[in-house]
Motif scaffolding. Structure first.
Motif, PDB file in Angstrom:
ATOM      1  N   ASP A 144      39.005  29.962  47.654  1.00 30.06           N
ATOM      2  CA  ASP A 144      40.122  30.069  46.761  1.00 30.06           C
ATOM      3  C   ASP A 144      39.547  30.702  45.469  1.00 30.06           C
ATOM      4  O   ASP A 144      38.773  29.900  44.863  1.00 30.06           O
ATOM      5  CB  ASP A 144      40.785  28.954  46.624  1.00 30.06           C
ATOM      6  N   CYS A 145      39.877  31.828  45.081  1.00 26.15           N
ATOM      7  CA  CYS A 145      39.543  32.172  43.725  1.00 26.15           C
ATOM      8  C   CYS A 145      40.689  33.364  43.384  1.00 26.15           C
ATOM      9  O   CYS A 145      41.650  33.679  43.848  1.00 26.15           O
ATOM     10  CB  CYS A 145      38.101  33.116  43.740  1.00 26.15           C
ATOM     11  N   ARG A 146      40.579  33.425  41.901  1.00 25.41           N
ATOM     12  CA  ARG A 146      41.620  34.214  41.237  1.00 25.41           C
ATOM     13  C   ARG A 146      41.566  35.793  41.331  1.00 25.41           C
ATOM     14  O   ARG A 146      40.526  36.059  40.702  1.00 25.41           O
ATOM     15  CB  ARG A 146      41.738  33.558  39.704  1.00 25.41           C
ATOM     16  N   SER A 165      40.426  27.092  42.270  1.00 29.82           N
ATOM     17  CA  SER A 165      39.915  28.428  42.159  1.00 29.82           C
ATOM     18  C   SER A 165      38.455  28.132  41.945  1.00 29.82           C
ATOM     19  O   SER A 165      38.091  27.451  41.041  1.00 29.82           O
ATOM     20  CB  SER A 165      40.431  29.419  41.290  1.00 29.82           C
ATOM     21  N   VAL A 166      37.610  28.781  42.592  1.00 28.83           N
ATOM     22  CA  VAL A 166      36.054  28.949  42.351  1.00 28.83           C
ATOM     23  C   VAL A 166      35.759  29.798  41.298  1.00 28.83           C
ATOM     24  O   VAL A 166      36.663  31.017  41.200  1.00 28.83           O
ATOM     25  CB  VAL A 166      35.311  29.379  43.351  1.00 28.83           C
TER      26      VAL A 166
END
Lengths: 286, 246
Positions: free
Chosen positions: A282-284, A2-3
């Motif tokens: 992609d991140c949370r 994740s970024v």
């Protein structure tokens, strides 16, 4: 992986402040309230920078770190005035997870190595304040962009990573607080040369800037200040209580009038995440 | 939580890292945390948390010099829960290759190796710093059921916060409870051997889901305080046995 979206809280005494080019600091409120708000909004980490510690040669953040760690269960990086292994130990014991080092790393590069050996590389973030020159080169500064180190910022980034820095916090002083966007070229040049994560900081004024520095600048994380802070001040704290600064010292103009630079279209943190996600990063998401 | 007193938990302090956050996560999850560097103090608590940030060699030296290494090994034989977090997980293994070769506590057979990433993908750098998802490990053709573990109630694929350059490689694959992926490498992100549980990520840094894990750990401590404390004698024989076996 994740970024990460990392709210950056510049701190002067008891207040959260924000400047332009790291100067002309305006008081925005109490750091704890911002920290809690960002935690609840899904921040991936927090960054506290004691913006006057280097000038005074000490770190005044310990109480704030302790109060924050009581209620905020995400990583906290602390920078400003860290000059020794003992300083690092104090900050970690107060509840910080990582430290950001600039001045002392420049003065004594072997300090990076020492610190990484004692605490592990992952705990050591080297902070690089860069200013773009008219010939396109980037030079590294300390003390909020006031002192030139004699170093080229990109060369220094490579050396800092070799010496054991676990991450690099790359701040553009000339973009800081302007809302003109990150210095994508600075981030890109460093990210392609080092094998450690790069946190891009300085200049975000709208959502698109965040996607741009991740996409074209290859940033692994973004440090955001104005973009988030002005939104939170304007919307008031969630329960409606004002983020009144503890003291009357400093420039309170923004808090009174709630006027940000027109170049900054501030947004809630969740919108930043959603924007990244929608652009395929992609991140949370909470 | 049932109506009992909050379980008393020792957080082992060996001068390396972030105990304040662990302590507050424990408190937030209904435990009564006690930060201690006194080896004798471990005998009277419901559970022990071995946290950790830092380098393996320095940490082991600090644990040995203070007598905590022996106390932890003895505690693990008491049957009460011992929880390792991040470096605290790695210290439970036989040996590590971080900055040279170091022996660990040897409570779990296996070793600690550097995360090897063969891809040049920029997102797969080492150290692995940031949020990654955790998934149930496979056991044969089945997935490990988290319901009976402190991961109960946490969705497979939930993101947790990692900061590490090394990973544990237990010799027995069936100790692995959860796995994660970094770059092209699958690694063990949670494991269990009897009463010893360990997590590579930092639940105290993983937001509300991490706090839920702490609540589950509190439940584990509470359940186990009522259990007979088998093998509590401090004669060290189980340790000798383990050493012979290794």
């Amino acid at each position: 992986m994740s970024v990460r979206v990392i709210p950056r809280l510049d701190i002067k005494g008891p207040n959260l402040v924000k400047g332009v080019h790291m100067e002309g600091l305006r008081v925005l409120g109490k750091p704890e309230q911002f920290a809690r708000h960002y935690y609840e909004s899904g921040a991936d980490e927090l960054l506290y920078m004691d913006v006057v510690a280097s000038l005074y040669g000490r770190n005044s953040l310990l109480d704030l770190i302790e109060r924050t760690a009581r209620e905020v269960f995400i990583p906290l990086t602390v920078g400003g005035g860290i000059r020794s292994v003992a300083d690092i130990r104090r900050v970690l014991r107060a509840g910080a997870d990582k430290v950001a080092i600039n001045t002392e790393a420049v003065r004594r590069p072997e300090f990076i190595c020492e610190a990484a050996h004692v605490f592990g590389s992952s705990t050591i973030v080297v902070s690089i304040e860069a200013i773009r020159q008219s010939d396109g080169r980037y030079l590294a500064y300390t003390d909020c962009g006031r002192e030139w180190t004699g170093l080229d910022a990109v060369d220094w980034a490579v050396k800092a990573a070799e010496l054991g820095a676990g991450e690099l916090l790359v701040s553009s002083v000339d973009r800081d607080g302007t809302g003109k966007g990150f210095d994508v070229e600075l981030t890109r040049q460093i990210a392609r040369l080092v094998s450690v994560p790069v946190i891009a900081s300085g200049g975000a004024g709208q959502l698109e800037h965040v996607c741009e520095v991740v996409d074209r600048g290859s940033a692994d994380a973004v440090g955001l200040a104005s973009l988030l802070h002005y939104d939170f001040v304007r919307s008031g704290a969630p329960s409606g209580h004002a983020t009144t600064p503890k003291t009357q010292e400093g420039n309170l103009e923004f808090v009174r009038r709630q006027t940000a630079w027109s170049a900054i279209r501030s947004v809630p943190l969740a919108e930043v995440k959603q924007c990244l996600w929608n652009s395929g990063v992609d991140c949370r998401l909470n | 939580m049932n109506g009992n007193n909050p379980p008393r938990v020792a957080i082992v302090d060996y001068q390396a890292g972030n105990l304040y956050s662990v302590e507050h996560a424990c408190r937030c999850a209904g435990m009564e945390p006690w930060v201690t560097s006194d080896p004798k103090s471990l005998s009277g608590v419901a559970g022990v948390i071995l946290p950790g940030v830092g380098a393996f060699g320095d940490a082991m030296r600090a644990l040995r010099d203070s007598g905590l290494a022996d106390a932890l090994i003895d505690f693990s034989h008491s049957g009460r829960p011992l929880i390792g977090i991040c470096l605290g997980m790695q210290l439970l293994l036989g040996e590590s290759h971080e900055f040279g070769r170091h022996r660990g506590l040897e409570l779990i057979e296996g070793e600690v190796r550097r995360l090897q990433i063969s891809t040049t993908n920029r997102a797969a750098r080492v150290p692995h710093v940031g949020w990654s998802r955790i998934y149930p490990a496979t056991r044969g053709s089945q997935l490990v059921d988290w319901a009976a573990t402190p991961l109960n109630g946490i969705e497979p694929g939930q993101s947790m916060y990692f900061v590490h350059s090394y990973v544990v490689c237990p010799a027995q694959r069936d100790l692995v409870v959860a796995e994660s992926v970094h770059g092209d490498t699958v690694f063990c992100s949670a494991l269990r051997r009897k009463n010893v549980w360990a997590f590579q990520f930092h639940p105290e840094k993983s937001g509300p889901r991490g706090i839920q894990l702490y609540r589950n750990i509190a439940g584990l401590f509470q359940a186990d305080t009522s259990m007979p404390l088998a093998g509590e004698s401090r004669d060290g024989s189980p340790r000798r046995e383990l050493r012979h076996a290794a």
